[in-house]
Write a protein that holds these residues in place. Sequence first.
Motif, short mmCIF file in Angstrom:
data_model
loop_
_atom_site.label_atom_id
_atom_site.label_comp_id
_atom_site.label_asym_id
_atom_site.label_seq_id
_atom_site.Cartn_x
_atom_site.Cartn_y
_atom_site.Cartn_z
N ILE A 55 -1.05 17.80 3.69
CA ILE A 55 0.22 17.51 4.35
C ILE A 55 1.34 17.37 3.32
O ILE A 55 2.50 17.69 3.63
CB ILE A 55 0.11 16.25 5.25
CG1 ILE A 55 1.32 16.14 6.18
CG2 ILE A 55 -0.07 15.00 4.42
CD1 ILE A 55 1.43 17.22 7.22
N GLU A 56 1.01 16.95 2.11
CA GLU A 56 2.05 16.80 1.08
C GLU A 56 2.67 18.15 0.71
O GLU A 56 3.78 18.19 0.18
CB GLU A 56 1.46 16.15 -0.18
CG GLU A 56 1.16 14.67 -0.05
CD GLU A 56 -0.25 14.38 0.47
OE1 GLU A 56 -0.94 15.31 0.96
OE2 GLU A 56 -0.66 13.21 0.35
N GLY A 57 1.95 19.24 0.98
CA GLY A 57 2.45 20.56 0.64
C GLY A 57 3.13 21.28 1.79
O GLY A 57 3.45 22.46 1.69
N ILE A 58 3.34 20.54 2.88
CA ILE A 58 3.93 21.16 4.07
C ILE A 58 5.26 20.49 4.38
O ILE A 58 5.29 19.36 4.84
CB ILE A 58 2.98 21.02 5.28
CG1 ILE A 58 1.67 21.74 4.99
CG2 ILE A 58 3.63 21.54 6.54
CD1 ILE A 58 0.60 21.52 6.02
N GLY A 59 6.34 21.17 4.08
CA GLY A 59 7.65 20.65 4.39
C GLY A 59 8.01 19.40 3.61
O GLY A 59 7.19 18.83 2.89
N THR A 60 9.26 19.00 3.74
CA THR A 60 9.75 17.76 3.15
C THR A 60 10.59 17.06 4.22
O THR A 60 10.88 17.65 5.27
CB THR A 60 10.63 18.03 1.92
OG1 THR A 60 11.81 18.76 2.35
CG2 THR A 60 9.89 18.84 0.86
N SER A 61 10.98 15.85 3.94
CA SER A 61 11.79 15.14 4.94
C SER A 61 13.10 15.86 5.20
O SER A 61 13.63 15.80 6.30
CB SER A 61 12.04 13.69 4.51
OG SER A 61 12.71 13.68 3.26
N GLY A 62 13.61 16.57 4.20
CA GLY A 62 14.86 17.30 4.39
C GLY A 62 14.66 18.73 4.85
O GLY A 62 15.62 19.41 5.24
N ASP A 63 13.45 19.21 4.80
CA ASP A 63 13.16 20.60 5.16
C ASP A 63 11.76 20.66 5.79
O ASP A 63 10.81 21.15 5.19
CB ASP A 63 13.23 21.50 3.92
CG ASP A 63 13.04 22.97 4.27
OD1 ASP A 63 13.30 23.35 5.43
OD2 ASP A 63 12.61 23.73 3.38
#
Length: 105
Positions: A55-63
């Motif tokens: 999950i750390e490699g999927i999206g970011t809070s801004g994207d």
Amino acid sequence: MSLLDAIREYANLTGTKKGCDHGQCGACTVLCDGERMLSCLTLAVMKDGSEITTIEGIGTSGDMHPSQKAFIEYDAFQYGYCTPGQICSVIGMLGEGNRNGARNL
Ligand code: FES
């Protein structure tokens, strides 16, 4: 050592959760070369050289990834513990469907 324990204890990526640790709940789901995998039932050594996405490699809070946006939009979080595994499962399932000729959902 399981892939789940390697991810959590050695890579310090704690977004992937240990639920049942017996292959029944899906909380530990990660993507292995783009396909869903229960990391609690997978020996880490079996995936040497594979691309593991947590999950750390999927999206970011801004994207955020579209599946993460959909979980927010449709209030799909439940209590949240299993959400990382559910997000990985959705992404893997859609990719697997596309590879098997299914139309985009
Ligand atoms: S921790 Fe429940 S399926 Fe892996």
